[in-house]
Write a protein that holds these residues in place. Structure first.
Motif, PDB file in Angstrom:
ATOM      1  N   THR A 134      53.256  50.395  51.241  1.00  0.00           N
ATOM      2  CA  THR A 134      52.911  51.127  50.027  1.00  0.00           C
ATOM      3  C   THR A 134      53.197  50.207  48.847  1.00  0.00           C
ATOM      4  OG1 THR A 134      53.525  53.238  51.032  1.00  0.00           O
ATOM      5  CG2 THR A 134      53.333  53.166  48.631  1.00  0.00           C
ATOM      6  N   PRO A 135      52.160  49.744  48.128  1.00  0.00           N
ATOM      7  CA  PRO A 135      52.407  48.820  47.019  1.00  0.00           C
ATOM      8  C   PRO A 135      53.284  49.460  45.938  1.00  0.00           C
ATOM      9  CG  PRO A 135      50.070  48.883  47.611  1.00  0.00           C
ATOM     10  CD  PRO A 135      50.741  50.003  48.337  1.00  0.00           C
ATOM     11  N   PRO A 136      54.169  48.671  45.306  1.00  0.00           N
ATOM     12  CA  PRO A 136      54.469  47.280  45.640  1.00  0.00           C
ATOM     13  C   PRO A 136      55.301  47.173  46.912  1.00  0.00           C
ATOM     14  CG  PRO A 136      55.922  48.027  43.907  1.00  0.00           C
ATOM     15  CD  PRO A 136      54.964  49.152  44.158  1.00  0.00           C
ATOM     16  N   PHE A 137      55.023  46.149  47.719  1.00  0.00           N
ATOM     17  CA  PHE A 137      55.712  45.976  48.984  1.00  0.00           C
ATOM     18  C   PHE A 137      57.138  45.488  48.720  1.00  0.00           C
ATOM     19  CE2 PHE A 137      51.407  44.606  51.042  1.00  0.00           C
ATOM     20  CZ  PHE A 137      50.888  45.851  50.764  1.00  0.00           C
ATOM     21  N   SER A 138      58.113  46.212  49.218  1.00  0.00           N
ATOM     22  CA  SER A 138      59.504  45.789  49.077  1.00  0.00           C
ATOM     23  C   SER A 138      60.085  45.494  50.449  1.00  0.00           C
ATOM     24  CB  SER A 138      60.334  46.877  48.380  1.00  0.00           C
ATOM     25  OG  SER A 138      60.517  47.990  49.229  1.00  0.00           O
ATOM     26  N   GLU A 139      61.123  44.692  50.465  1.00  0.00           N
ATOM     27  CA  GLU A 139      61.725  44.259  51.719  1.00  0.00           C
ATOM     28  C   GLU A 139      62.328  45.410  52.514  1.00  0.00           C
ATOM     29  OE1 GLU A 139      61.968  40.805  48.773  1.00  0.00           O
ATOM     30  OE2 GLU A 139      62.295  42.972  48.739  1.00  0.00           O
ATOM     31  N   GLU A 140      62.549  46.551  51.863  1.00  0.00           N
ATOM     32  CA  GLU A 140      63.116  47.710  52.559  1.00  0.00           C
ATOM     33  C   GLU A 140      62.072  48.485  53.366  1.00  0.00           C
ATOM     34  OE1 GLU A 140      63.634  47.092  49.332  1.00  0.00           O
ATOM     35  OE2 GLU A 140      65.711  46.392  49.445  1.00  0.00           O
ATOM     36  N   VAL A 243      65.809  38.396  54.014  1.00  0.00           N
ATOM     37  CA  VAL A 243      64.360  38.272  53.874  1.00  0.00           C
ATOM     38  C   VAL A 243      63.990  38.540  52.421  1.00  0.00           C
ATOM     39  CG1 VAL A 243      62.119  39.206  54.547  1.00  0.00           C
ATOM     40  CG2 VAL A 243      63.915  38.942  56.258  1.00  0.00           C
ATOM     41  N   PHE A 244      63.084  37.711  51.881  1.00  0.00           N
ATOM     42  CA  PHE A 244      62.649  37.856  50.498  1.00  0.00           C
ATOM     43  C   PHE A 244      61.130  37.763  50.404  1.00  0.00           C
ATOM     44  CE2 PHE A 244      66.851  35.858  50.317  1.00  0.00           C
ATOM     45  CZ  PHE A 244      67.523  36.690  49.429  1.00  0.00           C
ATOM     46  N   ASN A 245      60.556  38.563  49.511  1.00  0.00           N
ATOM     47  CA  ASN A 245      59.151  38.396  49.135  1.00  0.00           C
ATOM     48  C   ASN A 245      59.011  37.234  48.160  1.00  0.00           C
ATOM     49  OD1 ASN A 245      58.231  40.685  50.541  1.00  0.00           O
ATOM     50  ND2 ASN A 245      58.528  42.026  48.775  1.00  0.00           N
ATOM     51  N   LEU A 246      57.986  36.412  48.365  1.00  0.00           N
ATOM     52  CA  LEU A 246      57.590  35.424  47.368  1.00  0.00           C
ATOM     53  C   LEU A 246      56.119  35.667  47.042  1.00  0.00           C
ATOM     54  CD1 LEU A 246      59.202  32.011  48.454  1.00  0.00           C
ATOM     55  CD2 LEU A 246      60.110  33.766  46.915  1.00  0.00           C
ATOM     56  N   GLY A 247      55.873  36.314  45.919  1.00  0.00           N
ATOM     57  CA  GLY A 247      54.520  36.610  45.471  1.00  0.00           C
ATOM     58  C   GLY A 247      54.444  36.530  43.970  1.00  0.00           C
ATOM     59  N   ASN A 248      53.303  36.886  43.438  1.00  0.00           N
ATOM     60  CA  ASN A 248      53.111  36.844  41.986  1.00  0.00           C
ATOM     61  C   ASN A 248      53.352  38.206  41.344  1.00  0.00           C
ATOM     62  OD1 ASN A 248      52.412  35.123  39.787  1.00  0.00           O
ATOM     63  ND2 ASN A 248      50.477  36.201  39.584  1.00  0.00           N
ATOM     64  N   HIS A 249      53.616  39.215  42.166  1.00  0.00           N
ATOM     65  CA  HIS A 249      53.817  40.624  41.810  1.00  0.00           C
ATOM     66  C   HIS A 249      52.775  41.159  40.816  1.00  0.00           C
ATOM     67  CE1 HIS A 249      55.773  39.840  37.895  1.00  0.00           C
ATOM     68  NE2 HIS A 249      56.594  39.015  38.491  1.00  0.00           N
ATOM     69  N   THR A 250      51.567  40.563  40.882  1.00  0.00           N
ATOM     70  CA  THR A 250      50.460  41.017  40.027  1.00  0.00           C
ATOM     71  C   THR A 250      49.170  40.972  40.839  1.00  0.00           C
ATOM     72  OG1 THR A 250      51.557  40.033  38.106  1.00  0.00           O
ATOM     73  CG2 THR A 250      49.268  40.713  37.826  1.00  0.00           C
ATOM     74  N   PRO A 251      48.812  42.049  41.539  1.00  0.00           N
ATOM     75  CA  PRO A 251      47.589  42.008  42.349  1.00  0.00           C
ATOM     76  C   PRO A 251      46.348  41.857  41.485  1.00  0.00           C
ATOM     77  CG  PRO A 251      48.475  44.231  42.267  1.00  0.00           C
ATOM     78  CD  PRO A 251      49.501  43.344  41.629  1.00  0.00           C
ATOM     79  N   VAL A 252      45.376  41.115  42.005  1.00  0.00           N
ATOM     80  CA  VAL A 252      44.146  40.791  41.283  1.00  0.00           C
ATOM     81  C   VAL A 252      42.956  41.348  42.058  1.00  0.00           C
ATOM     82  CG1 VAL A 252      42.656  38.901  40.509  1.00  0.00           C
ATOM     83  CG2 VAL A 252      45.148  38.704  40.291  1.00  0.00           C
ATOM     84  N   GLU A 253      42.064  42.037  41.349  1.00  0.00           N
ATOM     85  CA  GLU A 253      40.847  42.530  41.983  1.00  0.00           C
ATOM     86  C   GLU A 253      39.989  41.352  42.437  1.00  0.00           C
ATOM     87  OE1 GLU A 253      41.913  43.319  38.985  1.00  0.00           O
ATOM     88  OE2 GLU A 253      42.526  45.423  39.170  1.00  0.00           O
ATOM     89  N   GLU A 283      45.026  45.950  49.977  1.00  0.00           N
ATOM     90  CA  GLU A 283      45.783  45.503  48.804  1.00  0.00           C
ATOM     91  C   GLU A 283      47.121  44.916  49.227  1.00  0.00           C
ATOM     92  OE1 GLU A 283      47.495  47.152  44.503  1.00  0.00           O
ATOM     93  OE2 GLU A 283      46.748  48.568  45.993  1.00  0.00           O
ATOM     94  N   THR A 284      47.533  43.835  48.558  1.00  0.00           N
ATOM     95  CA  THR A 284      48.887  43.323  48.710  1.00  0.00           C
ATOM     96  C   THR A 284      49.508  43.199  47.324  1.00  0.00           C
ATOM     97  OG1 THR A 284      48.195  40.990  48.616  1.00  0.00           O
ATOM     98  CG2 THR A 284      48.296  42.019  50.791  1.00  0.00           C
ATOM     99  N   MET A 285      50.787  43.498  47.249  1.00  0.00           N
ATOM    100  CA  MET A 285      51.516  43.399  45.985  1.00  0.00           C
ATOM    101  C   MET A 285      52.993  43.238  46.290  1.00  0.00           C
ATOM    102  SD  MET A 285      51.786  46.140  42.864  1.00  0.00           S
ATOM    103  CE  MET A 285      52.763  45.788  41.396  1.00  0.00           C
ATOM    104  N   ALA A 286      53.570  42.171  45.816  1.00  0.00           N
ATOM    105  CA  ALA A 286      54.960  41.860  46.123  1.00  0.00           C
ATOM    106  C   ALA A 286      55.907  42.459  45.090  1.00  0.00           C
ATOM    107  CB  ALA A 286      55.158  40.349  46.171  1.00  0.00           C
ATOM    108  N   ASP A 287      56.938  43.119  45.574  1.00  0.00           N
ATOM    109  CA  ASP A 287      58.099  43.440  44.761  1.00  0.00           C
ATOM    110  C   ASP A 287      59.049  42.246  44.902  1.00  0.00           C
ATOM    111  OD1 ASP A 287      60.551  44.291  43.751  1.00  0.00           O
ATOM    112  OD2 ASP A 287      60.364  46.315  44.534  1.00  0.00           O
ATOM    113  N   THR A 288      59.238  41.486  43.840  1.00  0.00           N
ATOM    114  CA  THR A 288      60.015  40.243  43.916  1.00  0.00           C
ATOM    115  C   THR A 288      61.399  40.370  43.276  1.00  0.00           C
ATOM    116  OG1 THR A 288      58.977  39.419  41.888  1.00  0.00           O
ATOM    117  CG2 THR A 288      57.944  38.813  43.980  1.00  0.00           C
ATOM    118  N   ARG A 289      61.847  41.584  43.047  1.00  0.00           N
ATOM    119  CA  ARG A 289      63.133  41.754  42.373  1.00  0.00           C
ATOM    120  C   ARG A 289      64.295  41.180  43.176  1.00  0.00           C
ATOM    121  NH1 ARG A 289      62.835  48.065  41.063  1.00  0.00           N
ATOM    122  NH2 ARG A 289      61.839  47.967  43.141  1.00  0.00           N
TER     123      ARG A 289
END
Length: 322
Positions: A134-140, A243-253, A283-289
């Protein structure tokens, strides 16, 4: 104090070797230069980005060869980026994923365990989120409903690394990469596929009728995250496996993404709309917090800045009629 980088001739691997060498690390690489895509690109990539790095031609399934390499160079830290990549290819050649991503990963874990490696940083993937995401994707979030064998092998890697951390005290950090792009990128991924086709006047296949969103992440931001995770000091307050997400946390159409390529190329794209491909995610979207808090990860490159150099590089490297 050697750092061993596997998949060193790969897209992310070569940039990682370049960054490590630039800051004075003693880097040894390995790569099997397989033919998943043209090995000439890998050799040219190494020559352009990290010619000073000693990269050995070696396969992850070669246990004796890997053991000899570890005995020779005695790496203190390992950045394990080698893997059989690609969601769609896993539908065609599943055995390649078992050999590289499962057997090869166990080989690496065993060598790190017995070789006294202080920290293993390894590549996972945003694909692990699968149908549970469920975007944003979090490690939990759960990762037990993969949409492809590739995703399943990456989720398995995380479980395997966790077990080695608990059983043997092997410190390991998994990094879930989100759609990495940049010059010298993989030719089977959309940034290069689309750029080359538009430059050559060929049609591009746009899946799910263009209703896709991706968290496109520039390779410079990914490498900054890899080094940040690698450098994170050990301590009693840190878990042995993280484990960590590495993304731009800004999905682009996808249509916007294609528009940036069109503008950089100076010609319109010929789009052929197709239904959804098996194994793909809408859709992919990273939660990078978590990465931001742990090692200051902060992606800095929007596609408007990062994508035009990819188009220009494609024009120069492949030519307008590639």
């Amino acid at each position: 104090m050697t750092v061993l980088v596997t998949g060193a001739a790969g897209f992310i691997g070569a940039y990682t070797c370049q960054a490590l060498a630039a800051r004075g690390e003693h880097v040894i690489g390995l790569d099997n230069y397989n033919d998943y895509y043209d090995p000439a690109i890998k050799r040219d990539r190494v020559a352009a980005l990290c010619p000073q790095v000693d990269i050995r031609a070696l396969d992850l399934a070669d246990r004796d060869g890997l053991a000899a390499l570890f005995a020779e160079v005695r790496p203190v830290r390992v950045v394990h980026l080698a893997a059989q990549a690609g969601v769609r290819y896993s539908l065609q050649n599943p055995h390649a994923y078992v050999a590289s991503n499962l057997e090869g990963f166990v080989n690496m874990l065993e060598l790190c365990r017995h070789g006294g490696v202080g920290h293993l940083v390894y590549a996972s993937s945003s694909s692990v989120y699968g149908d549970s995401a469920t975007p944003p994707f979090s490690e939990e979030q759960r990762i037990d409903r993969p949409r492809s064998l590739y995703a399943a092998t990456k989720a398995a890697n995380e479980l395997m690394a966790y077990s080695y951390a608990q059983l043997y005290g092997l410190r390991a950090t998994g990094l879930r990469f989100f759609t990495v792009y940049g010059p010298w990128g993989r030719p089977d991924m959309a940034p290069l596929l689309f750029s080359r086709a538009v430059l050559a006047g060929r049609p591009i296949e746009v899946f799910n009728q263009g209703r896709m969103r991706r968290d496109f992440t520039h390779v410079s931001d990914i490498v900054a995250g890899i080094l940040g995770a690698l450098d994170r000091p050990a301590g009693n307050d840190l878990a042995l496996h993280e484990v960590f997400n590495l993304g731009n946390h800004t999905p682009v159409e996808l249509e916007r993404f294609i528009g940036v390529i069109e503008q950089a190329a100076g010609v319109p794209a010929r789009k052929v709309y197709k239904p959804m491909q098996p194994g793909d995610m809408i859709e992919t979207m990273a939660d990078t917090r978590r990465a931001a808090e742990a090692f200051g990860y902060e992606p800095r490159t929007p596609i408007e800045a990062g994508l035009p150099p990819v188009v220009h590089w494609c024009r120069e490297y492949f030519g307008n009629h590639a």
